[in-house]
Scaffold this active site. Structure first.
Site, PDB file in Angstrom:
ATOM      1  N   LYS A  31       0.089   5.500  11.648  1.00 44.90           N
ATOM      2  CA  LYS A  31      -1.193   5.335  12.921  1.00 44.90           C
ATOM      3  C   LYS A  31      -0.367   4.366  13.955  1.00 44.90           C
ATOM      4  O   LYS A  31      -0.468   4.523  15.268  1.00 44.90           O
ATOM      5  CB  LYS A  31      -2.286   4.609  12.484  1.00 44.90           C
ATOM      6  CG  LYS A  31      -2.012   3.028  12.024  1.00 44.90           C
ATOM      7  CD  LYS A  31      -3.460   2.487  11.556  1.00 44.90           C
ATOM      8  CE  LYS A  31      -3.368   0.910  11.012  1.00 44.90           C
ATOM      9  NZ  LYS A  31      -2.661   0.048  12.282  1.00 44.90           N
ATOM     10  N   THR A  32       0.581   3.616  13.575  1.00 45.84           N
ATOM     11  CA  THR A  32       1.310   2.753  14.427  1.00 45.84           C
ATOM     12  C   THR A  32       2.261   3.543  15.413  1.00 45.84           C
ATOM     13  O   THR A  32       2.355   3.338  16.667  1.00 45.84           O
ATOM     14  CB  THR A  32       2.255   1.667  13.876  1.00 45.84           C
ATOM     15  OG1 THR A  32       1.029   0.962  12.967  1.00 45.84           O
ATOM     16  CG2 THR A  32       2.596   0.718  14.996  1.00 45.84           C
ATOM     17  N   ASP A 217      -6.526  -0.713  18.061  1.00 53.43           N
ATOM     18  CA  ASP A 217      -6.057  -0.626  16.616  1.00 53.43           C
ATOM     19  C   ASP A 217      -7.131  -0.927  15.804  1.00 53.43           C
ATOM     20  O   ASP A 217      -7.864  -1.839  15.938  1.00 53.43           O
ATOM     21  CB  ASP A 217      -4.918  -1.195  16.695  1.00 53.43           C
ATOM     22  CG  ASP A 217      -3.977  -0.927  15.107  1.00 53.43           C
ATOM     23  OD1 ASP A 217      -4.204   0.267  14.596  1.00 53.43           O
ATOM     24  OD2 ASP A 217      -3.151  -1.684  14.867  1.00 53.43           O
ATOM     25  N   GLU A 218      -7.189  -0.617  14.608  1.00 56.65           N
ATOM     26  CA  GLU A 218      -7.883  -1.073  13.293  1.00 56.65           C
ATOM     27  C   GLU A 218      -9.375  -1.114  13.874  1.00 56.65           C
ATOM     28  O   GLU A 218     -10.096  -2.131  13.544  1.00 56.65           O
ATOM     29  CB  GLU A 218      -7.379  -2.453  13.140  1.00 56.65           C
ATOM     30  CG  GLU A 218      -6.195  -2.313  12.286  1.00 56.65           C
ATOM     31  CD  GLU A 218      -5.676  -1.835  10.978  1.00 56.65           C
ATOM     32  OE1 GLU A 218      -6.948  -1.180  10.421  1.00 56.65           O
ATOM     33  OE2 GLU A 218      -4.665  -2.033  10.467  1.00 56.65           O
ATOM     34  N   GLN A 248     -10.846   2.063   5.165  1.00 56.77           N
ATOM     35  CA  GLN A 248     -10.219   0.770   5.053  1.00 56.77           C
ATOM     36  C   GLN A 248     -11.120  -0.438   5.640  1.00 56.77           C
ATOM     37  O   GLN A 248     -10.352  -1.501   5.782  1.00 56.77           O
ATOM     38  CB  GLN A 248      -8.600   0.718   5.430  1.00 56.77           C
ATOM     39  CG  GLN A 248      -7.769   1.751   4.567  1.00 56.77           C
ATOM     40  CD  GLN A 248      -6.418   1.668   4.958  1.00 56.77           C
ATOM     41  OE1 GLN A 248      -5.564   0.835   4.790  1.00 56.77           O
ATOM     42  NE2 GLN A 248      -6.001   2.784   5.918  1.00 56.77           N
ATOM     43  N   ARG A 599      -1.125   0.870  -1.287  1.00 57.98           N
ATOM     44  CA  ARG A 599      -0.219  -0.162  -1.077  1.00 57.98           C
ATOM     45  C   ARG A 599       1.106   0.492  -1.918  1.00 57.98           C
ATOM     46  O   ARG A 599       2.133   0.357  -1.512  1.00 57.98           O
ATOM     47  CB  ARG A 599      -0.396  -1.316  -1.328  1.00 57.98           C
ATOM     48  CG  ARG A 599      -1.691  -2.077  -0.795  1.00 57.98           C
ATOM     49  CD  ARG A 599      -1.473  -2.182   0.725  1.00 57.98           C
ATOM     50  NE  ARG A 599      -2.228  -1.097   1.144  1.00 57.98           N
ATOM     51  CZ  ARG A 599      -2.461  -0.289   2.489  1.00 57.98           C
ATOM     52  NH1 ARG A 599      -1.718  -0.483   3.212  1.00 57.98           N
ATOM     53  NH2 ARG A 599      -3.073   0.814   2.405  1.00 57.98           N
TER      54      ARG A 599
END
Length: 708
Positions: A31-32, A217-218, A248, A599
């Site tokens: 995503k980044t 973002d997020e 998330q 993770r």
């Protein structure tokens, strides 16, 4: 610009302009990369000036990384671009506009202690007792009202009981005092721009024109004020792109609203939705495990992450007799993986649901000489509440320890202010005696009679402990200190999630002292404090700075590790007890598991214990978490119990118990058997121990020694 580094879905998302974009970016899907390429694409290919772009993140680190990565993609200066957190972007706006609300543009920002201090004064101004009306609790209530966009005027109307009415009154005084002081708290940084936009439409229009394209973002973590801020700026031109993953969304407890991302199209009109489902981080087995848990949620967008990576090892389920064995098994598995493969300690992370779980894991790592560090927190013995308790013990062990004495002199608060402390310190220096000796001569210090009386009571109690220390074991000392100085009441009175967690950590300290007392035949208070003091030296032992990482799952979002352990997968712990019967909260617990599992890059270990010591010294029988039961059978493998883990302490074999027998337990001491239900190792034995403590234990796990 070169877009060959993007996959097809990423490329489509980057190139999409002209209507609102919602990008569902699964864990590890890049995503980044998409956000940074989209910003660069808007500037390079669409000709949008950098100063027309607003990109909002949740951390300064993420903002700095985004700006750095965009700059690497472009060969000209982009310093005019606005990339920052919600709070920093809002503060920048307010520095120019807040005078319109009658507040100086040079306002100061109060942190949590500053805010609590002002609220404390407001409570006193209302003639209320701050011991009964805890300022931190009022701060939390006011913050919740602000995050729900409820003003103090509205709070007064909505109040339907005594406490809510008092909160509304304090809220009103608090806001007036902030304005007098030209100060804002962190919540106000988000609220005041909305107030300006509402009252001054021309200012809103100015910023709508200024920010021609907005990226967030997020987005799943936005709360109500953050949503309103973005919506106000973007609704007119609808040039907006948000990136997030509803799977998330794990911050509902602090106001995040998952409906913001799920209802994006309703808020901004017809939108283009992209799903980034290719994962570049994990094996397929890890992704399958995460999906089988998260798919049980009903409030989520339909998607499933996949990978071109290999299938990988099955998910390892680690069953343990108790939490001590759990910590030891994790340590052994770290050593095994490290010796059999080319892993360093930096490749391992141990995740847990609550901070209190780290204590026993830290103890095992520390005693084995394995360096570790904690992210999103401090080491167990460095936490404030633990240092406070240890300071009491250090003063009892060594009254000359002035640092520890000054730490506890006014903890819990007993009305001994800084002025009085300064006079005590000054006179002790003049007389060239220790602060402890000065407190024993408190009548010679020029302070108020009430402070003298309080100090005399405090030092009298400390002196009693010093005189009788040889008659105590360390567990009795800490329990009596907590009782004598009303430390438990101090935390219970606050009744906040923070104070409850601090008290849980103190209970874990008691557990650690019980373990130490059981394991060290010649252990005493001095040797215990010495061992704890050596913690820092052990951490620095490895000169390559290799260390295992420990953190809560909340702190782990956005990170990745080759090998992940999730400890404490038991009903009531993960998912946590207060959420077991609440569907929305249970779904957030499931999302938390999803975050923890994803993770992992190569291996995922899920650990649970049949018995766990909770609430101080109480041993509780636990049930395996539903999240483990939701995993597919072909995806998991139960780690076989190694006999090395089972000791005579843990399991009682071939012993017949009878009513009336006197038995001894390593934790509870000697007791008498009152009743036995069932037969054999599974039978339940009811025992009354010293102090009329009654316990019901399973025979084969009870570790009972027959005295007679």
């Amino acid at each position: 610009m070169d877009l060959n580094n993007l996959n097809d879905k990423q490329l489509d998302a980057v190139k999409s302009v002209g209507q609102p974009n919602l990008i569902f970016a699964g864990a590890g899907s890049g995503k980044t990369r998409v956000l940074t390429y989209k910003i660069a694409y808007l500037i390079q290919e669409q000709g949008l000036p950098p100063e027309k772009i607003l990109a909002v993140t949740f951390t300064n680190k993420a903002a700095q990384e985004m700006k750095s990565r965009v700059q690497k993609l472009l060969d000209f200066d982009i310093s005019s671009i606005s990339i920052g957190t919600f709070h920093s972007i809002s503060a920048l706006l307010l520095r120019k506009e807040i005078h319109n609300l009658g507040i100086s543009n040079s306002f100061i920002i109060y942190d949590q202690p500053d805010s609590v201090s002002v609220i404390k004064d407001c409570i006193k101004d209302l003639g209320l007792d701050v011991k009964q009306f805890e300022p931190k609790t009022f701060k939390n209530h006011i913050s919740q009202l602000k995050n729900s966009l409820i003003s103090y005027e509205q709070a007064e109307v909505l109040a339907n009981d005594f406490l809510q009415k008092k909160v509304a009154e304090v809220y009103a005084l608090y806001q007036n005092q902030l304005k007098k002081n030209s100060a804002l708290d962190f919540d106000d940084l988000l609220l005041k721009p909305l107030e300006i936009f509402k009252n001054y439409p021309h200012i809103l229009e100015k910023y709508q024109k200024k920010y021609g394209y907005i990226l967030v973002d997020e987005y799943q973590d936005t709360n109500k004020p953050q949503f309103e801020f973005i919506h106000s700026l973007a609704i007119k031109h609808r040039e907006i792109c948000v990136v997030g993953d509803d799977d998330q969304s794990i911050y509902g407890w602090r106001g995040a609203d998952i409906s913001n991302i799920l209802n994006f199209s309703e808020a901004f009109g017809e939108s283009k939705i992209f799903k980034l489902e290719q994962n570049y981080r994990s094996t397929q087995n890890i992704l399958d495990a995460a999906y089988h848990v998260i798919s049980k949620n009903t409030t989520r967008a339909d998607k499933r992450i996949w990978t071109d990576n290999n299938i990988g090892d099955p998910i390892q389920i680690v069953e343990n007799f108790n939490d001590s064995m759990e910590a030891e098994k994790i340590l052994n598995l770290i050593n095994t993986n490290k010796s059999e493969s080319n892993y360093s300690l930096n490749d391992f992370v141990i995740l847990y649901r609550t901070n209190a779980q780290s204590r026993i894991i830290e103890d095992k790592l520390r005693r084995a000489g394995v360096p570790y560090h904690i992210i999103g927190g401090v080491k167990f013995y460095e936490r404030k509440e633990i240092k406070d308790i240890l300071a009491y013990l250090k003063v009892i062990s060594n009254p000359s320890d002035s640092v520890s004495l000054l730490r506890v002199l006014n903890f819990p608060a007993r009305g001994i202010g800084k002025t009085s402390v300064d006079k005590i310190i000054s006179l002790s220096k003049d007389k060239q005696i220790t602060i402890f000796d000065m407190l024993n001569l408190i009548d010679e210090v020029q302070i108020g009679e009430s402070q003298k009386k309080t100090i005399k009571s405090f030092i009298s109690k400390i002196n009693r402990f010093i005189k009788s220390i040889s008659n105590y074991n360390i567990v009795n000392v800490v329990n009596d200190v907590i009782e004598e100085f009303k430390i438990k009441e101090h935390y219970q009175k606050q009744n906040t999630s923070d104070s409850n967690e601090r008290w849980q950590n103190i209970e874990e300290l008691i557990n650690g002292m019980i373990d130490y007392d059981n394991e060290k035949e010649d252990g005493n208070l001095t040797t215990f404090l010495e061992e704890v003091s050596l913690l820092t030296d052990i951490d620095k032992w490895n000169d390559k700075n290799e260390q295992v990482t420990l953190m809560t799952i909340h702190s782990s979002k956005g990170l990745e590790f080759p090998i992940v352990f999730i400890a404490g997968l038991e009903e009531g712990l993960f998912p946590i007890s207060q959420y077991l019967e609440q569907n929305e909260e249970l779904e957030e617990e499931r999302r938390l598991f999803y975050v923890g599992a994803t993770r992992a890059m190569n291996k995922l270990y899920l650990s649970y214990s049949k018995m766990r010591r909770r609430f101080g010294a109480e041993v509780t029988q636990m049930t395996v978490s539903r999240f483990i039961n939701e995993l597919p059978e072909n995806n998991i493998e139960y780690l076989q119990t190694n006999n090395d883990f089972l000791t005579n302490k843990a399991v009682t074999k071939d012993v017949t118990f009878k009513r009336g027998q006197i038995v001894e337990h390593s934790l509870f001491g000697k007791g008498k058997i009152l009743d036995i239900e069932g037969i054999g190792g599974e039978s339940k034995i009811s025992i009354v121990f010293h102090g009329n403590i009654k316990k019901k234990l399973i025979a084969k796990y009870a570790n009972l020694k027959i005295v007679y």
